[in-house]
Enzyme design. Structure first.
Site: not given
Length: 409
Positions: A211-214, A278
């Site tokens: 995943s990502n930091r959004s 994101a």
């Protein structure tokens, strides 16, 4: 609670009737006042047995009205009713609903309701089976036919210890309802806006994912700004801890594929798509059906093969070229370097009308913070450079540009 432009100096008349839920009305009055509204409160005699005028006066800084027989009451009810932008009755008991339905005017609140020329919202609160009783249902039907709006009730635990339908909405939800009603007639009234927000997750095994930091904060702010402009909002949300704004239709998704399918379905006849999410650009080529153990490295190794996920904006462009929907598309480009160049390239490649470019490495403009700094690009170049400000303020400016682009079409 931060000031809310939509509520700035709006006259909200808060009617409070005799329910134990009246204690929540003090918090509601406080939140409305902090948001910038001018809140006048009318307490019935029964309400004053649960909460005092002093409590409301303390949080609003304004007079609280209780007595129909005061010397100026015959003028007061007309003045309050005609000056109000919204009459919100919370809590509204079964007894009060009956009085309103039959046009009775035996206290200052019901008298003022008859004189009011503004929208009326009632937030019912009652115990046991009172909400489902045929008499209450008939009164609700009568009031609805006259244009009175109902916020709730919801299911939950009652003061009696019973559980069922009849619990009043929470103050934040009622604040959202007030925003929704006051937004009617805004620049996006009658428009359908789809907003995507948050990250997506691509599974590696049943307990791990890419995943990502959004955080979803900017997307939630965009959805709220669209609601405040009067739009009907579909919010497609990846996994996030942020609460969605009241009034949005929420579609919860996990993967990029799920978000893409929901976006294509939601924008088939939409006026605007605000692609704030994101998404994960890559996913594992192989997903294990059980947790990968360190002791199984000989089988799995330490390398993860990746493949590209669905390019949602490209899919939207292909469908838009055929059908014309959505009419306006605004994308986001969260970059770590060469943000302007990458953003302009993305705008052109994906056929966007606008793109909001931000450098997530810049102080105060990254993930999981309350502020942002963006450059809005259009097909003709820079539309606006927005200095560091709250994500809510950024969202309001972006929505103004989207509304302007839609015009009167």
């Amino acid at each position: 609670m931060n000031p809310i432009p939509l509520l700035h100096e709006k006259h909200i008349l808060l009617g409070v009737t005799g329910s134990i839920a009246a204690y929540k009305a003090v918090d509601l009055a406080s939140k409305l006042t902090q948001a910038g509204a001018l809140v006048d409160v009318i307490l019935t005699d029964s309400a004053a047995r649960f909460v005092t005028p002093l409590a409301f006066g303390s949080v609003t800084g304004r007079a609280v009205y209780t007595d129909m027989w005061a010397l100026d009451a015959h003028v007061r009810h007309v003045g309050l009713g005609e000056a109000a932008d919204l009459l919100l009755i919370a809590p509204a008991t079964a007894h009060t609903l009956s009085k309103l339905a039959y046009g009775q005017a035996d206290n200052l609140l019901t008298l003022t309701a008859l004189a009011a020329r503004c929208p009326i919202v009632v937030a019912p609160a009652m115990d046991g089976g009172m909400w489902q009783h045929p008499a209450t249902r008939a009164n609700v039907a009568t009031l609805s036919e006259r244009g009175v709006l109902f916020a709730g009730p919801v299911e939950g635990r009652m003061a009696s210890g019973l559980s069922g339908m009849g619990r009043m909405l929470e103050p934040l939800e009622l604040l959202g309802e007030a925003r929704r009603v006051l937004a009617r007639g805004g620049p996006l009234a009658g428009r359908h806006v789809v907003v995507t927000t948050g990250p997506t997750r691509e599974a590696l095994d049943p307990v791990r994912f890419i995943s990502n930091r959004s955080s979803g904060k900017q997307g939630m702010a965009m959805a709220q700004a669209a609601l405040d402009a009067g739009a009907r909002v579909t919010l497609i949300a990846g996994p996030t801890c942020e609460l969605p704004p009241y009034g949005a239709l929420v579609v919860a998704v996990q993967t990029t594929q799920e978000m893409g399918e929901a976006t294509l379905a939601g924008t088939a006849d939409a006026d605007a798509l605000l692609m704030v999410a994101a998404v994960a650009d890559f996913r594992p080529q192989t997903v294990a059906d059980r947790k990968i153990k360190k002791t199984e490295n000989a089988q799995w190794g330490l390398a993860i093969g990746l493949e590209k996920t669905l390019d949602i904006l490209t899919a939207v462009k292909e469908r838009r070229d055929r059908t014309g929907f959505p009419r306006i598309v605004l994308g986001f480009a969260a970059e770590t370097h060469n943000a302007f160049e990458y953003g302009r390239d993305k705008l052109l490649r994906k056929g966007l009308d606008f793109i909001a470019v931000n450098d997530v490495m810049a102080e105060g403009a990254g993930f999981a913070v309350e502020t942002n700094r963006v450059i809005l690009l259009g097909r003709g170049g820079v539309v606006e450079e927005m200095p560091l400000q709250s994500k809510a303020a950024v969202a309001e400016r972006l929505i103004e540009h989207v509304a302007g682009a839609l015009g009167n079409d």
